[in-house]
Design a protein around this motif. Structure first.
Motif, PDB file in Angstrom:
ATOM      1  N   LEU B 215       0.845  -1.187   0.000  1.00 21.08           N
ATOM      2  CA  LEU B 215       0.000   0.000   0.000  1.00 21.08           C
ATOM      3  C   LEU B 215       0.886   1.244   0.000  1.00 21.08           C
ATOM      4  CD1 LEU B 215      -2.765   1.331   0.451  1.00 21.08           C
ATOM      5  CD2 LEU B 215      -2.471   0.937   2.894  1.00 21.08           C
ATOM      6  N   GLN B 273      -1.445   0.322  15.383  1.00 19.59           N
ATOM      7  CA  GLN B 273      -2.627   0.087  14.564  1.00 19.59           C
ATOM      8  C   GLN B 273      -2.357   0.392  13.087  1.00 19.59           C
ATOM      9  OE1 GLN B 273      -6.235   2.647  14.817  1.00 19.59           O
ATOM     10  NE2 GLN B 273      -7.289   0.732  15.319  1.00 19.59           N
ATOM     11  N   ARG B 274      -1.598   1.455  12.870  1.00 17.04           N
ATOM     12  CA  ARG B 274      -1.294   1.828  11.495  1.00 17.04           C
ATOM     13  C   ARG B 274      -0.575   0.678  10.784  1.00 17.04           C
ATOM     14  NH1 ARG B 274       3.860   4.824  11.163  1.00 17.04           N
ATOM     15  NH2 ARG B 274       2.920   6.195  12.712  1.00 17.04           N
ATOM     16  N   LEU B 276      -0.545  -2.528  11.482  1.00 17.13           N
ATOM     17  CA  LEU B 276      -1.413  -3.692  11.256  1.00 17.13           C
ATOM     18  C   LEU B 276      -2.362  -3.432  10.098  1.00 17.13           C
ATOM     19  CD1 LEU B 276      -2.307  -4.881  14.851  1.00 17.13           C
ATOM     20  CD2 LEU B 276      -0.955  -6.102  13.139  1.00 17.13           C
ATOM     21  N   ILE B 277      -2.960  -2.240  10.097  1.00 18.16           N
ATOM     22  CA  ILE B 277      -3.889  -1.928   9.002  1.00 18.16           C
ATOM     23  C   ILE B 277      -3.140  -1.936   7.670  1.00 18.16           C
ATOM     24  CG2 ILE B 277      -5.354  -0.119   8.000  1.00 18.16           C
ATOM     25  CD1 ILE B 277      -6.339   0.528  10.775  1.00 18.16           C
ATOM     26  N   TRP B 278      -1.897  -1.461   7.710  1.00 17.69           N
ATOM     27  CA  TRP B 278      -1.111  -1.425   6.466  1.00 17.69           C
ATOM     28  C   TRP B 278      -0.999  -2.819   5.858  1.00 17.69           C
ATOM     29  CZ3 TRP B 278      -0.296   3.662   5.585  1.00 17.69           C
ATOM     30  CH2 TRP B 278       0.327   4.000   4.389  1.00 17.69           C
ATOM     31  N   GLU B 280      -2.869  -5.497   6.653  1.00 16.27           N
ATOM     32  CA  GLU B 280      -4.193  -6.057   6.369  1.00 16.27           C
ATOM     33  C   GLU B 280      -4.796  -5.465   5.092  1.00 16.27           C
ATOM     34  OE1 GLU B 280      -6.735  -5.622   9.793  1.00 16.27           O
ATOM     35  OE2 GLU B 280      -5.229  -6.531  11.100  1.00 16.27           O
ATOM     36  N   MET B 281      -4.636  -4.171   4.933  1.00 15.59           N
ATOM     37  CA  MET B 281      -5.254  -3.512   3.780  1.00 15.59           C
ATOM     38  C   MET B 281      -4.549  -3.918   2.491  1.00 15.59           C
ATOM     39  SD  MET B 281      -6.362   0.478   3.575  1.00 15.59           S
ATOM     40  CE  MET B 281      -7.341   0.590   5.056  1.00 15.59           C
ATOM     41  N   SER B 284      -5.919  -7.453   1.884  1.00 19.47           N
ATOM     42  CA  SER B 284      -7.317  -7.572   1.463  1.00 19.47           C
ATOM     43  C   SER B 284      -7.503  -6.990   0.066  1.00 19.47           C
ATOM     44  CB  SER B 284      -8.237  -6.884   2.471  1.00 19.47           C
ATOM     45  OG  SER B 284      -8.046  -5.489   2.425  1.00 19.47           O
TER      46      SER B 284
ATOM     47  N   GLU C 277     -10.049  -2.137  12.721  1.00 23.55           N
ATOM     48  CA  GLU C 277      -9.259  -2.659  11.605  1.00 23.55           C
ATOM     49  C   GLU C 277     -10.183  -3.264  10.542  1.00 23.55           C
ATOM     50  OE1 GLU C 277      -8.550  -3.254  14.747  1.00 23.55           O
ATOM     51  OE2 GLU C 277      -6.396  -3.115  15.129  1.00 23.55           O
ATOM     52  N   VAL C 281     -10.602  -2.196   6.644  1.00 25.63           N
ATOM     53  CA  VAL C 281     -10.387  -3.116   5.526  1.00 25.63           C
ATOM     54  C   VAL C 281     -11.632  -3.169   4.629  1.00 25.63           C
ATOM     55  CG1 VAL C 281     -10.053  -5.554   4.955  1.00 25.63           C
ATOM     56  CG2 VAL C 281      -8.616  -4.474   6.685  1.00 25.63           C
ATOM     57  N   ALA C 284     -11.815  -0.110   2.642  1.00 26.09           N
ATOM     58  CA  ALA C 284     -10.855  -0.183   1.537  1.00 26.09           C
ATOM     59  C   ALA C 284     -11.465  -0.946   0.369  1.00 26.09           C
ATOM     60  CB  ALA C 284      -9.566  -0.863   2.001  1.00 26.09           C
ATOM     61  N   SER C 302      -4.586   6.711  12.403  1.00 27.35           N
ATOM     62  CA  SER C 302      -3.954   5.448  12.024  1.00 27.35           C
ATOM     63  C   SER C 302      -4.852   4.610  11.122  1.00 27.35           C
ATOM     64  CB  SER C 302      -3.549   4.644  13.259  1.00 27.35           C
ATOM     65  OG  SER C 302      -4.661   4.494  14.117  1.00 27.35           O
ATOM     66  N   MET C 303      -6.126   4.885  11.048  1.00 27.00           N
ATOM     67  CA  MET C 303      -6.924   4.207  10.023  1.00 27.00           C
ATOM     68  C   MET C 303      -7.175   5.118   8.825  1.00 27.00           C
ATOM     69  SD  MET C 303     -10.927   4.123  11.286  1.00 27.00           S
ATOM     70  CE  MET C 303     -11.651   3.291   9.888  1.00 27.00           C
ATOM     71  N   PRO C 306      -3.890   5.072   6.136  1.00 25.61           N
ATOM     72  CA  PRO C 306      -3.850   3.980   5.149  1.00 25.61           C
ATOM     73  C   PRO C 306      -5.006   4.058   4.151  1.00 25.61           C
ATOM     74  CG  PRO C 306      -3.796   3.079   7.399  1.00 25.61           C
ATOM     75  CD  PRO C 306      -3.891   4.576   7.526  1.00 25.61           C
ATOM     76  N   THR C 309      -4.404   6.656   1.611  1.00 22.80           N
ATOM     77  CA  THR C 309      -3.330   6.193   0.724  1.00 22.80           C
ATOM     78  C   THR C 309      -3.882   5.214  -0.298  1.00 22.80           C
ATOM     79  OG1 THR C 309      -1.799   6.427   2.567  1.00 22.80           O
ATOM     80  CG2 THR C 309      -1.045   5.129   0.695  1.00 22.80           C
ATOM     81  N   ASN C 313      -3.950   5.441  -4.358  1.00 26.61           N
ATOM     82  CA  ASN C 313      -3.437   4.386  -5.244  1.00 26.61           C
ATOM     83  C   ASN C 313      -4.473   3.994  -6.287  1.00 26.61           C
ATOM     84  OD1 ASN C 313      -1.469   2.435  -2.824  1.00 26.61           O
ATOM     85  ND2 ASN C 313      -1.067   4.359  -3.839  1.00 26.61           N
TER      86      ASN C 313
END
Lengths: 740, 314, 450
Positions: B215, B273-274, B276-278, B280-281, B284, C277, C281, C284, C302-303, C306, C309, C313
């Motif tokens: 990502l 958290q950032r 982990l989300i990185w 996971e995202m 997914s 989380e 997801v 996303a 923090s959510m 991403p 971003t 993308n």
């Protein structure tokens, strides 16, 4: 098929079959039918028999079936008074021979007589599975080009050693077996202290011809392991070996019946057989990739001594089998690699230079017949680098002669253009230009490290083999520094350059039945397909039709694929069924029709890296062409970047098209729209760059002053400015047939 | 009421089914999809995507503390690590022979063989073995790994254009699966598949790895290449029909976003958290683009992605 | 079948009057063919031409604007299923939900945080797009108070969420100038909600979870009331269902030109998620797979980072890769004796090199030249990354000022530039790096000493 060979092979097969039959009967009686039979450390039983038939021999009694099978294959010995086409029979008897030989070796193992010990040396016997896989991987991945089975005895110990060393230097795996009158090449090598074994890629199977069957057993197992071939599928086993296993047999010394019979077995695998004695040649190709049996009487091989003859013998074997040479490291005394490509040799570090202003230098690559080129031969005619005074300017002619089974005359310029790039990779050597404007500079440090002109040969030899091995088999290089000779040769070369120019100019769309594709740009323009015809270069300007053709030969799975034109749909538009189909399939089914001669009706799509964009100006009934180096506004109201946003990405946009700048000089420049006379506006830099040639094109179109009638950004950046200019100059486009 | 007829595509191709493991080990079959990811209303999706956990053969250095802490002591021993990964729910273990890298220890065939033996003995999941990504060393250690795991149908990666022959040959000889890696280009991916098939590797023994970056680091390239590969496959191109594997964990955890809490803007948010989300995202998103195997690093991501896959499979 | 630029051009007045904002009719026609501008922008179109072109040119998914003049977002008007086919044009609007039953401080805090949130990435400022205010209290006054509180803290596009037309009407009295999205018309209240939408000129969300047929029917009724600016909510929850439903909706619009469902879609991923989380997801997935607006139930940097971003993308034009701002990028904390590398401003090139430098253990100076977003080899071939350009980059950004050495590492792929560069930068030692970014770490280890 040679009657002599056929007769000998069939006789040999009968003899070895009888031997096997007797030996089996004796062993059954002595040891009992349930006695185990196995080659050590293999899971493939008796591998030739197993691979051909799927039959597993685990005990003596299991040999009954293959023995009968071999018997059935044996043809009758030819009668003196009867002539038959013998090929089939001979190959059958070869297979029967291999079966018999393998059974004999199996029985010998059962009897405890293998591996063979002779004169205090223990032979290797069959290769175990672990080693077979390890070498198999190297053969599949190309690190090991193939294997050579040497059978018999060489002319002398010296020759034996030379042959083995030559083969080793080419990365060949070497199998050794057989004898002539009790003397074997293994004896010769051992006497000379040559290390034999897996580590040195030399495997002494045994001292008799029968042990040659281990080589075929090895090949059979490789086919099962690496070819995904099922045991018993003999046809696939043989095909795999023919196309994938680059092996050959070299019979040294007199060839007897058993050797002929065994050789027949090898030929059925597709392995050609060479002999250093006088035997009949069998040339027609088919079973093997090229020739079947070649006689190369040792003493008739040209060469100053036996060593040179041995070297040539090996070279010839390699050629016959079609083995490609790879050179891991360019053998020159200075560093070599892409990092040195941009290096400049400056005046204060200059040892010698060739060409440049007022100099005389050329490079000429030419195609020859296979027997006219000696691979790796580099000759310097005249003084070498250390013979000139510091900073000297000397004439130089680089003549590269190549040959190859797939080489074509048309590839000469494609390969010749590589010389620049190849030579530049050497540290301390600078190369500029090409043809007769080549210019080379050598630094003091390179010459001090021992770099000589011959090394240019090494560089070209290694690179052509490595990168163009698909079309080049042999390379020899001659470097001339003698002024008179260079003068003479440069004149010849110029004739050739001119011929090539004419050839390129004469290469028309009509003259060929195949165009080429380029799908390199699909990474960012997924639906774009370039179709490259002789009269239109790729729109990036980097590939012409000949380049694509060579690229396809070199990389048959690459982005440049042949596109057969197929049935013509519309001659005038340049639309063919084959082209349409190819474009449709390779554009993700997005482009259904494709014409090569029209801007308005299903024109070629554009990726994003075109040198120029052409777009109609309806108000002027003409087209404008902007180069990618031109940032100016244009009369269509769009800059190059905006135009790219519209035309790029593989979408068909009638009225707009990307193209290479040299397309402007093509005789097939948008012919449907009337060609060059349609151009009403053009980027200034194109006018400057192509000026002279453009003038000729305009003149040929009957408009010698056309270039002056075409506007550019200094004259018009809007339609309003453009139209009066065209009128004032009397541009032909406004009065031509309507574009839309 | 207006009649709503959802357009269904009539795809002619489907993804190859590739089996890993078996023969005494657990077996995992991936691929087989006859439509785009998770669109069960349109075509069969016989196998769920698999989650692999990456195990290194050397104690990782430079791993962010939360990632290292999640594993603890087992990081020093690939066998224990693999065992633990199996407990954490991995479907597959992806063993990276990093120590073979010239700058990470330069170990050779013997060590590779030992490690593979040990890891195979420690758990009964299918195995993927990845080399250090230095072509010459890949050739050495992957061939050794191949032999050590003969018959276990592991996957060996990565085959690239310059060394596919050696690894492909080893796969043929020992009955394994080859992972073909090409970056961001559908035609290169296809070409490598063709070359592997020409070599004799069967199409059912090839996985493709189109991974480019996490990502924010080129994910969109991988995403679109994967969608294009899947589209080509579904429209009947057999040479793009190999299941896809993505090395998500490796790409995610090397980026600053997953590593750094200092010298980064406050707007990046809290690191744990950032990060982990990185991961996971990234995972997914690539699953939605067609990944059949995702290779992950953090146990929590594994849990979350397995749950996501459960939900997507319905 | 879409019309080509030339076909559209034939219908135009061909006056080059420039009233459409384009210099020529042809340029305008080309843009229309790409659906980049609406045909009605041409003021002199004949009625026949207009009819012919509108039928062909009408976007399959309507472009809907939410928000007032100052801050607004446009969603919809997508033309492809896959971004590689062209591009995704209008980034998914990311919003955060606030419930009016929350304590006032909490409301003010979230509103302020969301409005103030902005994060920089590759030279772009990424931010959230709005707030969704939900009338959870069911009380009109509370709702209005919430709207006012939020408006005072945040000047962002809003979604007003209430099933009660009275509460909605009251809120709109305060917020209509910001053209919020009215959420939502249902089969029970659609006529009143439609009235409100008409009265205030606001876009209207239509919520119907019973099925796509029912949703389409409701949309048609609302169309009948004269409303075109619609956002639809099919009520799809969870990963599998929302993926299937949103895919079907996009296909219906693009492949069947099914008008009643040719509108942007709004989703609420938090409603079916157990953890933050998981919400991130699922959000996303909605960004990538076809949502026009995603309303989050949680906000934390923090959510958000991403997710923004990811949106960047996915909505990057595949044919126009992200360009980096040419400048000196500091990787790690470089010192005067740290290595200096130069590369192009193609984002992927930058990312791979920055990534390798980052993990190499060598803090470095990375000079990014302006190559118009082309990668190293392409830029070199196009003459946009030559010795002159590199020298100019070195000089313009004055990297010399920050370092104690004069060594410059150029990409291995442009080794040919070394000689010329030595002339352009006579005081510098030009080092040729490896051709692949992957090998930078090893290269520095072996070659680097300041």
């Amino acid at each position: 098929m040679s009657r002599f060979i056929a007769t000998s092979a069939i006789q040999g097969a009968h003899a070895v079959f009888n031997e096997a039959e007797q030996l089996l009967a004796q062993a059954m009686e002595k040891l009992g039918p349930d006695t185990p039979v196995a080659f050590p450390n293999t899971a493939y039983y008796l591998p030739v028999i197993y691979s051909f038939t799927g039959h597993k021999v685990e005990r003596l009694k299991d040999m009954a079936w293959p023995l009968e099978h071999a018997r059935a294959l044996l043809p009758p010995v030819p009668q003196d008074n009867l002539w038959l086409p013998y090929l089939g029979e001979t190959l059958d008897s070869g297979v029967a021979t291999l079966f018999a030989e393998e059974m004999i070796e199996g029985i010998r193992f059962a009897l405890g007589e293998q591996p063979e010990v002779r004169n205090g040396f223990t032979y290797n016997g069959p290769i175990d599975d672990v080693q077979m896989r390890s070498w198999g991987i190297q053969m599949v991945d190309g690190r090991m080009p193939g294997f050579a089975a040497l059978v018999g005895v060489a002319k002398s110990n010296e020759v034996a050693v030379k042959i083995v060393r030559e083969l080793q230097s080419k990365g060949q795996l070497i199998f050794l077996c057989g004898n002539v009158n009790g003397r074997s090449i293994v004896d010769q090598l051992l006497e000379e202290g040559v290390e034999l074994g897996y580590d040195t890629f030399t495997v002494p199977f045994g001292s008799d011809t029968i042990s040659a069957v281990y080589a075929l057993g090895y090949a059979a197992r490789a086919a099962i392991s690496f070819g995904n071939v099922a045991p018993g599928d003999f046809r696939q086993i043989l095909l795999y070996n023919k196309f994938r296993c680059f092996a050959f047999v070299l019979a040294l010394g007199q060839v007897d019946d058993l050797k002929y019979a065994t050789a027949a077995g090898a030929i059925s695998y597709g392995f050609p057989v060479m002999a250093d004695t006088v035997i009949p040649n069998i040339l027609p190709t088919g079973i093997t990739q090229y020739e079947h049996v070649i006689s190369l009487p040792f003493d008739d091989i040209p060469g100053k001594d036996d060593l040179e003859r041995a070297e040539r013998l090996v070279q010839r074997c390699i050629e016959v089998r079609g083995i490609k040479v790879k050179i891991a490291k360019v053998p020159i005394p200075v560093a070599y690699g892409p990092a040195f490509e941009g290096e400049v040799v400056r005046r204060d570090n200059l040892q010698a230079e060739f060409g440049g202003k007022g100099g005389l230098c050329f490079e000429w690559l030419t195609m020859k017949d296979m027997d006219e080129v000696e691979d790796g031969k580099f000759t310097v005619v005249g003084g070498d680098l250390d013979a000139f005074e510091e900073g000297a300017k000397v004439p130089l002619g680089i003549v590269v002669e190549v040959s190859g089974r797939k080489m074509q005359k048309d590839f000469e310029p494609v390969l010749e253009r590589q010389i620049h790039h190849f030579i530049n990779g050497a540290e301390g050597i600078q190369h500029i230009g090409q043809r007769d404007i080549a210019w080379l500079r050598f630094s003091k440090s390179a010459v001090a490290k021992g770099f000589r002109l011959k090394h240019l040969g090494d560089i070209l030899h290694a690179n052509f083999h490595n990168q163009f091995g698909a079309i080049v088999d042999k390379i020899q290089v001659t470097l001339h520094t003698d002024k008179a000779k260079v003068q003479e040769l440069i004149e010849q070369a110029r004739v050739v350059y001119q011929e090539r120019n004419v050839r390129i100019a004469g290469l028309t769309d009509e003259a060929v039945d195949t165009y080429y594709s380029c799908t390199l740009c699909q990474s960012f323009a997924p639906n774009h397909v370039c179709i490259i015809n002789p009269e239109r270069v790729g729109l990036c300007g980097a590939y012409n039709w000949l380049d694509c053709r060579a690229a396809f030969e070199i990389s048959p799975r690459g982005p440049n694929q042949p596109v057969p034109k197929g049935k013509v749909i519309d001659e005038r538009l340049g639309e063919w069924e084959g082209v349409n189909q190819f474009v449709y399939e390779h554009s993700g089914m997005n482009v259904e029709r494709f014409t090569i001669y029209s801007l308005m009706d299903s024109p070629m799509t554009t990726c994003g890296c075109c040198e120029c964009v052409m777009v109609i100006i309806p108000e002027a009934n003409g087209v404008m062409i902007i180069s990618r180096d031109d940032y100016s506004m244009t009369p269509c109201g769009m800059t190059f970047t905006t135009l790219m946003g519209t035309v790029g990405g593989g979408m068909q946009t009638p009225g707009m098209m990307g193209h290479g700048k040299y397309y402007l000089l093509s005789k097939q420049f948008i012919p449907v729209q009337g060609g060059i006379k349609r151009v009403v506006w053009m980027s200034q830099n194109l006018k400057e760059e192509l000026g002279e040639e453009l003038k000729e094109i305009c003149a040929a179109a009957g408009e010698p002053d056309l270039l002056d009638k075409i506007a550019d950004a200094s004259i018009a950046t809007t339609v309003e400015e453009l139209l009066p200019f065209l009128e004032e100059k009397g541009h032909p486009a406004p009065s031509m047939e309507s574009l839309i | 009421m207006p009649e709503v007829e959802v357009p269904l595509e009539k795809w002619t191709g489907k993804v190859n089914e590739v089996r890993l493991g078996g023969n005494g080990r657990q077996a995992v079959v991936v691929g087989g999809e006859a439509t785009f990811p998770f669109l069960q209303f349109e075509g069969a999706i016989p196998n769920r995507p698999a989650v692999a956990i990456e195990v290194l053969d050397v104690q990782p250095t430079g791993w962010p503390s939360q990632l290292a802490a999640a594993w603890g002591n087992v990081l020093a021993d690939p066998a224990l690590w693999a065992k633990k990964a199996a407990e954490y729910g991995a479907d597959i273990i992806a063993l990276r022979l990093k120590s073979a890298h010239p700058e990470e220890g330069d170990t050779g065939a013997e060590e590779a063989k030992k490690t593979v033996d040990k890891v195979l003995a420690a758990m009964d999941l299918p195995l993927i073995v990845l080399g250090p990504e230095v072509a010459e060393k890949d050739n050495i250690v992957l061939v050794a790994a191949s032999e050590a795991a003969r018959g276990q149908r592991i996957a060996l990666g990565n085959c690239e254009e310059k060394n596919y022959r050696t690894i492909g040959a080893a796969c043929i000889a020992d009955g394994h699966v080859a992972i073909a890696k090409t970056p961001i280009e559908i035609n290169l991916a296809k070409q490598l598949n063709i070359l592997l098939c020409d070599l004799g590797v069967s199409p059912e023994s090839i996985l493709m790895d189109p991974t480019t970056g996490a990502l924010g680091y080129g994910l969109e390239y991988t995403y679109s290449v994967m969608e294009r590969l899947r589209l080509a496959c579904l429209t009947g191109d057999g040479m793009t029909s190999m299941p896809m594997i993505c090395t998500v964990g490796e790409e995610s955890w090397r980026q600053k976003e997953s590593k750094s809490d200092i010298e980064v803007p406050a707007t990046w948010g809290e690191l744990e958290q950032r990060a982990l989300i990185w991961e996971e995202m990234t995972a997914s998103t690539l699953l939605n683009a067609g990944a059949d195997i995702v290779v992950l690093r953090h146990p929590k991501t594994v849990e979350a992605i397995k749950a996501t896959i459960d939900k997507l499979m319905g | 079948m879409a019309l080509t630029g030339i076909e559209i051009y034939k219908f135009l007045p061909k006056t080059n009057c420039k009233k459409c904002g384009f210099p020529t009719c042809l340029a305008f026609a080309m843009k229309v063919s790409q659906k980049g501008v609406d045909i009605t922008v041409c003021p002199d179109l004949s009625p026949e031409a207009k009819e012919a072109l509108e039928a062909a040119g009408r976007p399959p998914i309507r472009l809907v604007t939410i928000g007032g003049d100052k801050r607004k977002i446009e969603v919809g008007n997508e033309v492809v299923m896959f971004r590689h086919e062209k591009t995704f044009y209008h980034p998914t609007g990311l919003m955060v939900r606030i419930k009016d039953s929350a304590p006032a401080e909490a409301i003010a805090k979230v509103a302020g945080e969301v409005a103030g949130y902005s994060v920089e990435r590759v030279g772009m400022e990424l931010a959230l797009d709005g707030l969704a205010l939900e009338n959870e209290s069911k009380d009109a006054a509370t709702f209005v108070a919430c709207v006012e509180a939020v408006k005072s803290k945040a000047d962002l596009p809003l979604v007003l969420m209430s099933s009660d037309p009275a509460a909605m009407g009251a809120a709109l009295e305060k917020a209509a100038d910001g053209k919020p999205l009215i959420y939502a018309a249902t089969k029970d209240n659609w006529d009143k909600m439609a009235e409100l939408a008409l009265k205030h000129g606001c876009p209207l969300a239509v919520h119907e979870a019973a099925g796509l047929g029912e949703l389409a029917q409701l949309v048609e009724q609302i169309n009948g009331a004269g409303i075109e600016d619609i956002v639809i909510d099919p009520g799809a929850h969870g990963f599998a269902q929302s993926l299937a439903t949103l895919t079907q909706l996009r296909r219906l619009a693009l492949k069947k030109s099914f008008r009643p469902l040719g509108y942007p879609i709004i989703t609420f991923p938090g409603e079916s998620s157990d953890t933050v989380e998981a919400e991130a997801v699922l959000a996303a997935q909605h960004v990538a797979k076809y949502a026009g607006i995603v309303v989050l139930d949680h906000f934390s940097p923090s959510m958000a980072y991403p997710l923004l971003t990811l949106r960047l993308n996915i909505y990057t034009d595949p044919q126009k890769p992200i360009q980096l701002t040419p400048k000196i990028y500091e990787i790690g904390a470089p010192k005067p004796d740290s290595p200096v590398c130069v590369t192009t401003n193609f984002s992927l090139t930058y990312f791979s090199i920055a990534g390798e430098l980052e993990s190499s253990g060598y803090p470095s100076w990375l000079l990014v030249a302006d190559t118009e977003g082309l990668s190293v080899l392409t830029a070199w071939a196009a003459g946009k990354f030559d010795a002159e350009k590199i020298a100019k980059t070195v000089k313009d950004f004055n990297i010399a000022e920050s370092i104690s050495h004069r060594s410059l590492i150029i990409p291995g792929r442009v080794a040919v530039l070394r000689g010329e560069l030595e002339e352009e930068l006579p005081d510098w030692k030009i080092m040729v790096g490896p051709p692949e970014a992957m090998d930078i770490g090893g290269y520095l280890k072996k070659m680097w000493s300041a």
